[in-house]
Design a protein around this motif. Structure first.
Motif, PDB file in Angstrom:
ATOM      1  N   THR A 862       0.839  -1.200   0.000  1.00 21.80           N
ATOM      2  CA  THR A 862       0.000   0.000   0.000  1.00 21.80           C
ATOM      3  C   THR A 862       0.873   1.248   0.000  1.00 21.80           C
ATOM      4  OG1 THR A 862      -0.155  -0.096   2.420  1.00 21.80           O
ATOM      5  CG2 THR A 862      -1.994  -1.023   1.171  1.00 21.80           C
ATOM      6  N   ILE A 863       0.256   2.341  -0.448  1.00 18.41           N
ATOM      7  CA  ILE A 863       0.904   3.659  -0.396  1.00 18.41           C
ATOM      8  C   ILE A 863      -0.085   4.654   0.211  1.00 18.41           C
ATOM      9  CG2 ILE A 863       2.420   3.237  -2.368  1.00 18.41           C
ATOM     10  CD1 ILE A 863      -0.111   5.650  -3.187  1.00 18.41           C
ATOM     11  N   VAL A 864       0.422   5.840   0.574  1.00 21.97           N
ATOM     12  CA  VAL A 864      -0.417   6.926   1.077  1.00 21.97           C
ATOM     13  C   VAL A 864      -0.219   8.136   0.178  1.00 21.97           C
ATOM     14  CG1 VAL A 864      -0.752   8.555   2.979  1.00 21.97           C
ATOM     15  CG2 VAL A 864      -0.395   6.126   3.474  1.00 21.97           C
ATOM     16  N   LEU A 865      -1.322   8.794  -0.219  1.00 21.46           N
ATOM     17  CA  LEU A 865      -1.262  10.060  -0.945  1.00 21.46           C
ATOM     18  C   LEU A 865      -1.519  11.190   0.052  1.00 21.46           C
ATOM     19  CD1 LEU A 865      -3.403   9.235  -4.132  1.00 21.46           C
ATOM     20  CD2 LEU A 865      -0.903   9.337  -3.974  1.00 21.46           C
ATOM     21  N   ALA A 866      -0.806  12.307  -0.096  1.00 18.31           N
ATOM     22  CA  ALA A 866      -0.962  13.405   0.868  1.00 18.31           C
ATOM     23  C   ALA A 866      -0.665  14.737   0.202  1.00 18.31           C
ATOM     24  CB  ALA A 866      -0.042  13.195   2.072  1.00 18.31           C
ATOM     25  N   GLY A 867      -1.046  15.807   0.900  1.00 27.12           N
ATOM     26  CA  GLY A 867      -0.810  17.164   0.420  1.00 27.12           C
ATOM     27  C   GLY A 867       0.452  17.761   1.022  1.00 27.12           C
ATOM     28  N   ALA A 868       0.390  19.043   1.366  1.00 27.15           N
ATOM     29  CA  ALA A 868       1.560  19.747   1.900  1.00 27.15           C
ATOM     30  C   ALA A 868       1.696  19.504   3.401  1.00 27.15           C
ATOM     31  CB  ALA A 868       1.434  21.245   1.620  1.00 27.15           C
ATOM     32  N   GLU A 869       2.922  19.647   3.880  1.00 24.41           N
ATOM     33  CA  GLU A 869       3.247  19.585   5.316  1.00 24.41           C
ATOM     34  C   GLU A 869       2.841  18.254   5.941  1.00 24.41           C
ATOM     35  OE1 GLU A 869       1.209  22.989   6.882  1.00 24.41           O
ATOM     36  OE2 GLU A 869       2.716  24.391   6.173  1.00 24.41           O
ATOM     37  N   TYR A 870       3.013  17.187   5.201  1.00 24.79           N
ATOM     38  CA  TYR A 870       2.661  15.870   5.747  1.00 24.79           C
ATOM     39  C   TYR A 870       3.601  15.526   6.904  1.00 24.79           C
ATOM     40  CZ  TYR A 870       1.611  10.892   6.077  1.00 24.79           C
ATOM     41  OH  TYR A 870       1.236   9.649   6.532  1.00 24.79           O
ATOM     42  N   GLY A 871       3.017  15.133   8.042  1.00 26.73           N
ATOM     43  CA  GLY A 871       3.822  14.748   9.210  1.00 26.73           C
ATOM     44  C   GLY A 871       4.251  15.909  10.074  1.00 26.73           C
ATOM     45  N   SER A 872       3.580  17.064   9.967  1.00 25.29           N
ATOM     46  CA  SER A 872       3.939  18.182  10.841  1.00 25.29           C
ATOM     47  C   SER A 872       3.484  17.868  12.265  1.00 25.29           C
ATOM     48  CB  SER A 872       3.296  19.481  10.335  1.00 25.29           C
ATOM     49  OG  SER A 872       1.894  19.332  10.219  1.00 25.29           O
ATOM     50  N   GLY A 873       3.999  18.646  13.210  1.00 27.53           N
ATOM     51  CA  GLY A 873       3.647  18.387  14.607  1.00 27.53           C
ATOM     52  C   GLY A 873       4.762  17.699  15.356  1.00 27.53           C
ATOM     53  N   SER A 874       4.395  16.927  16.361  1.00 22.95           N
ATOM     54  CA  SER A 874       5.368  16.303  17.254  1.00 22.95           C
ATOM     55  C   SER A 874       6.295  15.359  16.503  1.00 22.95           C
ATOM     56  CB  SER A 874       4.650  15.510  18.350  1.00 22.95           C
ATOM     57  OG  SER A 874       3.818  16.329  19.115  1.00 22.95           O
ATOM     58  N   SER A 875       7.558  15.258  17.007  1.00 20.52           N
ATOM     59  CA  SER A 875       8.495  14.291  16.415  1.00 20.52           C
ATOM     60  C   SER A 875       8.130  12.928  16.968  1.00 20.52           C
ATOM     61  CB  SER A 875       9.941  14.644  16.786  1.00 20.52           C
ATOM     62  OG  SER A 875      10.115  14.640  18.179  1.00 20.52           O
ATOM     63  N   ARG A 876       7.399  12.165  16.204  1.00 18.32           N
ATOM     64  CA  ARG A 876       6.766  10.955  16.704  1.00 18.32           C
ATOM     65  C   ARG A 876       7.187   9.782  15.833  1.00 18.32           C
ATOM     66  NH1 ARG A 876       0.841  12.245  18.415  1.00 18.32           N
ATOM     67  NH2 ARG A 876       2.064  13.524  19.828  1.00 18.32           N
ATOM     68  N   ASP A 877       8.120   8.951  16.340  1.00 16.38           N
ATOM     69  CA  ASP A 877       8.606   7.868  15.487  1.00 16.38           C
ATOM     70  C   ASP A 877       7.523   6.847  15.180  1.00 16.38           C
ATOM     71  OD1 ASP A 877       8.680   7.081  18.153  1.00 16.38           O
ATOM     72  OD2 ASP A 877      10.453   5.841  17.932  1.00 16.38           O
ATOM     73  N   TRP A 878       6.497   6.751  16.047  1.00 15.51           N
ATOM     74  CA  TRP A 878       5.415   5.809  15.749  1.00 15.51           C
ATOM     75  C   TRP A 878       4.598   6.232  14.539  1.00 15.51           C
ATOM     76  CZ3 TRP A 878       4.599   1.025  16.068  1.00 15.51           C
ATOM     77  CH2 TRP A 878       5.145   0.272  17.104  1.00 15.51           C
ATOM     78  N   ALA A 879       4.701   7.500  14.145  1.00 18.45           N
ATOM     79  CA  ALA A 879       4.020   7.934  12.928  1.00 18.45           C
ATOM     80  C   ALA A 879       4.710   7.367  11.688  1.00 18.45           C
ATOM     81  CB  ALA A 879       3.973   9.456  12.860  1.00 18.45           C
ATOM     82  N   ALA A 880       5.911   6.795  11.864  1.00 11.90           N
ATOM     83  CA  ALA A 880       6.592   6.068  10.778  1.00 11.90           C
ATOM     84  C   ALA A 880       6.576   4.563  11.044  1.00 11.90           C
ATOM     85  CB  ALA A 880       8.026   6.559  10.632  1.00 11.90           C
ATOM     86  N   LYS A 881       6.782   4.185  12.311  1.00 13.61           N
ATOM     87  CA  LYS A 881       6.760   2.756  12.648  1.00 13.61           C
ATOM     88  C   LYS A 881       5.388   2.147  12.360  1.00 13.61           C
ATOM     89  CE  LYS A 881      10.219   2.783  16.387  1.00 13.61           C
ATOM     90  NZ  LYS A 881      10.390   2.761  17.851  1.00 13.61           N
ATOM     91  N   GLY A 882       4.326   2.876  12.740  1.00 11.28           N
ATOM     92  CA  GLY A 882       2.975   2.359  12.546  1.00 11.28           C
ATOM     93  C   GLY A 882       2.659   2.072  11.094  1.00 11.28           C
ATOM     94  N   PRO A 883       2.825   3.055  10.183  1.00 10.60           N
ATOM     95  CA  PRO A 883       2.580   2.771   8.771  1.00 10.60           C
ATOM     96  C   PRO A 883       3.427   1.611   8.229  1.00 10.60           C
ATOM     97  CG  PRO A 883       2.643   5.129   9.122  1.00 10.60           C
ATOM     98  CD  PRO A 883       3.046   4.497  10.423  1.00 10.60           C
ATOM     99  N   MET A 884       4.687   1.515   8.692  1.00 12.84           N
ATOM    100  CA  MET A 884       5.521   0.392   8.248  1.00 12.84           C
ATOM    101  C   MET A 884       4.887  -0.943   8.657  1.00 12.84           C
ATOM    102  SD  MET A 884       7.868  -2.074   9.278  1.00 12.84           S
ATOM    103  CE  MET A 884       8.592  -1.563  10.820  1.00 12.84           C
TER     104      MET A 884
END
Length: 989
Positions: A862-884
């Motif tokens: 799977t892939i994710v489509l997104a607009g501008a400023e994707y992933g802004s906010g807290s430095s959260r490694d689970w926001a990368a670990k989770g999708p993986m």
């Protein structure tokens, strides 16, 4: 002369496996090459540490700040190889490429502070024009240069910054230390424990998994605002915190004993960034007689707060931080530096919070992503250190890597105020002056070159707040009422709630514990003095107390159904509020101290009273929260507060008294006084002089000393936690807090190699400004979510769910919590808001986790489509670990937030950017297509920033830029991520 435990623990590990020469070259980078008695110091340190091992707390700190540490078998291993090490050290010392600039720093009264790598001794006129922030990178490169991890060419790139920074050149950087908080610290320690297991399975030395630089972990993200408006709130909330988090806290305490060089500051001590500012920040290190600037990377995006102290620090992903702990240089693009000139003086009644919200808006508009911002100018003398720290703190909100304030006389005064010794401050000043890193505004200023220039007249700053959904949406206080009414009318979005005209005057009447109450759109239901951004600043904290006092004296009272709270960033705040006599008045307005931690700012607001919650839900009221925080994204503060405004602490009290954000403070009264007359904003607002007088008389150096002497003693609940003494963690398969993650399952020494993506389905299709809160929420676990079902199936009652943030040590919970934000807007759902998506092959609407598992089970990427400023906010490694873990192989966006992009790379996910002017909509992509990303299978055929072609199964084709920004990131991708890369490297060494 004391030896740092960073050097000591490296020595002990070296003694047991001394042949890994290049590895130890970097490990010993801080040892003085001219010290003939180095080994004697090491012997005496080992001996002293053994003597003191049982008599000091494991997390003790300050002068003997890193001892005792775990010695055990390593101590016994020192002597047999001591001569070999001595020979090795002398060889390394002779090889240092910049040994000629190692210079003695004399003490004024005789003797020397130590030696340092002198930038003036490089005798290069380009250095004089470098921004101060770049000089810190330069010194680190010079000192750590070994022509292996850091090369002479890297030093030259930094010296030539004016020409090289526009070219996106890559440099290595070795921070002096690493900072963690418990939400990010638990997964970091989980990963380290798991890496030890992986080393063991691959037949290598598990002791290689040990921090080589000081690691400070402050437990501050777990306390929730369960009990308010009570003298007993602190104790009651801490007891609940320990009940919920005993397993996590025990695990962290185990980590502080199992890993060398790791300090854990117990719960109830304060907020990580305020503790860093007041206590942990060194400004200048003196390690074994070698002096060098303090620098830090942290797994919290607001690590930048320390930049206000002149310490270079910024947020990184947890996985990046783990690599830095293990001695890996951080690969970074040499940044541009925006020079921000401040002049003039803040007007009477204007706060540091008003200033930072103004600066945030200016810098956001200018565009500073990936850049340093360096502040200078005559206005610096008007800003206290706490004001500077407030501005530096919000670097993530304006998008910069750092908001840096070089050290000057104001910094030195603050160091003395906070209890640093006179000798330490003298050493700091002498070193920074000698190495051209100190700003003396009493002397003529050498012109520095910046990439671009901005300026602000402080006199133009006016009172303001930000919201209702983003930190950079600043609203001048005088425009707030009209802005609010516009938000009610506007279509749903960052500045709109789309409330029909006929419903805008709705009144929800209810009974609050037998008392008649009512709510309207804009009614304040949460008023929280919270967050490192503001609670570190005595002027705004005492200002809040003065507002409360004036309100009490006039007879105003905060409505009892408003959830009020005060969560200081350290015990110092409590001491000066008590000293000033203002805490009494805050208590009378409901702002009792509820705990020492992030609370409302991180989403740990606790539940609203059931009657209030029902009134909001049943009447579809757009309720408001006003908080002195730094983040107000949808769904973060509380699920029932759709409007969330960031404001200074005194404004939080003012809005609590007003009971609504739908008010014009200039024209409308806040309430009626005890004399029957209207009370206006101007009647309760303190003058700048009143605040300054309170600060002067109430904030005393003894408060800092006594607070941080006590911090090392912990508290009874922490001290009673018993932990095993093993260095390998025994995973409990039934635990819902700590679980062995699958990252290294079936790992071999052979890297998996590069890969493209073939016929992938689109899991989610997003617009702009998707934050890490949307991707991996930290707050409460919704009762109907996949994570809730998982917990219920394992016998966890709903009342014990705790938060996603507290369960980051369990990958099974966190995978289910990925894209679980209740405010998620996914274009595949055609306007429906919530954590669901469409399973494209069947057209079914499913929770994101369930859809991802269905794709995964069927063998589809799977892939994710997104607009501008994707992933802004807290430095959260689970926001990368989770999708993986969900099987996401790539994210295609208009732009990425800096830390999140590097986190994606660190987890082996491909970040791709649409070409300028293009996005999913302009290309006619709906998300119902299947996507193939044509990336070479040989890593040597991929270049940083190269173009790749993406094709769909319905015949569309478009070009994207692959956002692997450095050669090192390509190596991570080739290895399946940064952690497998580190493990393979350590084994080879």
């Amino acid at each position: 002369m004391a030896v740092s435990s960073s050097a000591s623990s490296s020595l002990l590990r070296a003694a047991s496996s001394y042949s890994r020469t290049r590895f130890f070259h970097s490990s010993f980078r801080n040892l003085s090459p001219s010290s003939p008695s180095l080994l004697n110091h090491q012997r005496s340190l080992a001996s002293a540490a053994v003597r003191s091992f049982h008599c000091s707390p494991r997390w003790s700190h300050r002068l003997d700040w890193r001892s005792p540490f775990s010695l055990r078998a390593q101590v016994r291993a020192v002597n047999p190889v001591i001569e070999r090490l001595e020979r090795k050290f002398s060889t390394m010392a002779a090889e240092h490429p910049f040994k000629a600039v190692l210079t003695s720093l004399p003490k004024p009264g005789g003797g020397e502070f130590g030696k340092f790598y002198s930038l003036p001794a490089l005798n290069d006129p380009r250095i004089d024009k470098l921004p101060y922030s770049i000089r810190i990178l330069l010194e680190s490169a010079v000192r750590n240069c070994d022509n292996f991890q850091v090369k002479k060419e890297d030093v030259e790139k930094i010296i030539d910054w004016q020409n090289t920074s526009p070219k996106q050149v890559e440099i290595p950087f070795k921070p002096a230390r690493v900072l963690l908080q418990d939400f990010t610290g638990v997964p970091a320690v989980v990963d380290l424990a798991c890496m030890r297991d992986a080393m063991h399975k691959l037949g290598s030395d598990t002791n290689k998994i040990n921090p080589l630089v000081p690691v400070d972990l402050v437990i501050d993200h777990s306390v929730q605002v369960d009990v308010t408006r009570s003298e007993n709130a602190v104790q009651a909330n801490m007891e609940l915190e320990f009940q919920r988090n005993k397993e996590r806290f025990s695990f962290l305490k185990w980590g502080s004993t199992a890993f060398h060089n790791m300090l854990v500051v117990p719960p109830g001590s304060g907020i990580v960034h305020q503790v860093n500012l007041e206590y942990l920040g060194r400004v200048v290190f003196n390690t074994n007689g070698v002096l060098y600037p303090d620098s830090v990377v942290g797994t919290d995006s607001h690590t930048t707060m320390i930049d206000g102290l002149g310490v270079a620090g910024w947020g990184v992903g947890g996985i990046e931080a783990e690599a830095a702990m293990l001695g890996q240089p951080m690969s970074m693009v040499l940044p541009g530096v925006v020079g921000f000139k401040l002049f003039g003086k803040l007007r009477n009644g204007v706060t540091a919070t008003d200033l930072v919200l103004t600066v945030t808006q200016i810098l956001r508009k200018h565009g500073v992503v990936g850049k340093f911002v360096e502040f200078y100018g005559d206005g610096m003398s008007e800003l206290s250190l706490a004001d500077r720290a407030t501005i530096a703190n919000m670097s993530p909100e304006y998008g910069a890597t750092m908001g840096f304030f070089p050290v000057d006389h104001v910094t030195l005064q603050y160091l003395k105020l906070t209890g640093r010794s006179d000798e330490t401050v003298a050493m700091i000043e002498s070193y920074l002056r000698a190495n051209k890193m100190f700003v003396d505004y009493n002397e003529p200023q050498q012109e520095r070159v910046y990439s671009s220039y901005l300026e602000l007249n402080l006199a133009e700053v006016e009172p303001c707040i930000s919201g209702p959904k983003r930190p950079h949406d600043r609203v001048p206080l005088r425009e707030m009422k009209s802005d609010w009414n516009s938000c009610l009318n506007n279509k749903a979005g960052f500045k709109g709630f789309a409330v029909p005209k006929e419903a805008q005057d709705k009144v929800a009447k209810f009974s609050f514990h037998g008392q008649p109450a009512e709510l309207r759109h804009g009614s304040v239901v949460i008023a929280a003095i919270t967050s490192c951004t503001n609670t570190s600043n005595p002027s705004v904290m005492l200002g809040a107390g003065l507002v409360a006092k004036k309100a009490c004296e006039l007879g105003l009272q905060v409505k009892p159904w408003i959830k009020t709270s005060l969560a200081p960033g350290s015990g110092v705040v409590t001491k000066y509020l008590l000293q000033s006599g203002l805490q009494e008045y805050l208590n009378k307005q409901g702002f009792h101290i509820v705990g020492y931690g992030c609370t409302t700012c991180i989403g740990n607001s606790g539940e609203l009273d059931e009657s209030v919650a029902s009134a909001i839900s049943e009447n579809d009221i757009v309720a408001s929260a006003v908080l002195s925080g730094n983040r107000n994204f949808e769904g973060r503060v509380h699920a029932l507060t759709r409007a969330n405004y960031l404001a200074s602490p005194p404004l939080v009290v003012a809005y609590a008294l007003a009971g609504t954000v739908d008010i014009d403070f200039d024209k409308e009264p806040i309430g009626t006084g005890k004399d029957g007359k209207s009370v206006y904003f101007k009647d309760i607002w303190p003058s700048t002089e009143e605040i300054a007088e309170a600060v002067q008389s109430s904030v005393l150096p003894e408060m800092f000393k006594s607070t941080y002497e006590a911090i090392t003693k912990g508290n009874p609940m922490w001290n009673q936690l018993s932990v095993p003494s093993s260095t390998m963690y025994s995973w409990d398969p039934n635990s819902t807090y700590i679980h062995e993650p699958p990252y290294f399952k079936n790992m071999t020494m052979e890297p998996p190699g590069a890969h493209g993506v073939k016929d992938a389905y689109c899991l989610l299709n997003f617009g702009d400004s998707i934050t890490t809160d949307h991707i991996s929420p930290a707050g409460s676990i919704h009762k109907d979510s996949p994570a809730a079902k998982f917990l219920l199936d394992r016998g966890v009652e709903r009342k014990d769910f705790n938060s996603y943030g507290s369960r980051r040590g369990n990958d099974e919970v966190m995978a289910r919590g990925t894209f679980a934000n209740i405010r998620l807007v996914n274009k595949l759902l055609n306007g429906e808001v919530g954590p669901k998506t469409v399973h494209v092959p069947t057209g079914e609407k499913l929770y994101v986790f369930d859809a991802a598992m269905r794709y995964k089970d069927a063998g589809y990427d799977t892939i994710v489509l997104a607009g501008a400023e994707y992933g802004s906010g807290s430095s959260r490694d689970w926001a990368a670990k989770g999708p993986m873990l969900l099987g996401v192989k790539a994210v295609i966006a208009k732009s990425f937030e800096r830390i999140h992009r590097s986190n994606l790379v660190g987890m082996g996910i491909i970040p791709l950017c649409f070409k300028s002017g293009e996005d999913a909509d302009t290309l006619g992509l709906t998300g119902h297509e299947r996507y193939t990303i044509d990336l070479p299978s040989k890593i040597t055929d991929i270049r940083p920033g190269q173009d790749v072609t993406v094709t769909t199964d319905n015949g569309k084709s478009f070009t994207c830029t692959v956002r692997f920004d450095t050669e090192v990131e390509l190596a991570y991708f080739n290895n399946g991520g940064i952690l497998p890369y580190v493990i393979r490297n350590l084994i080879k060494q």
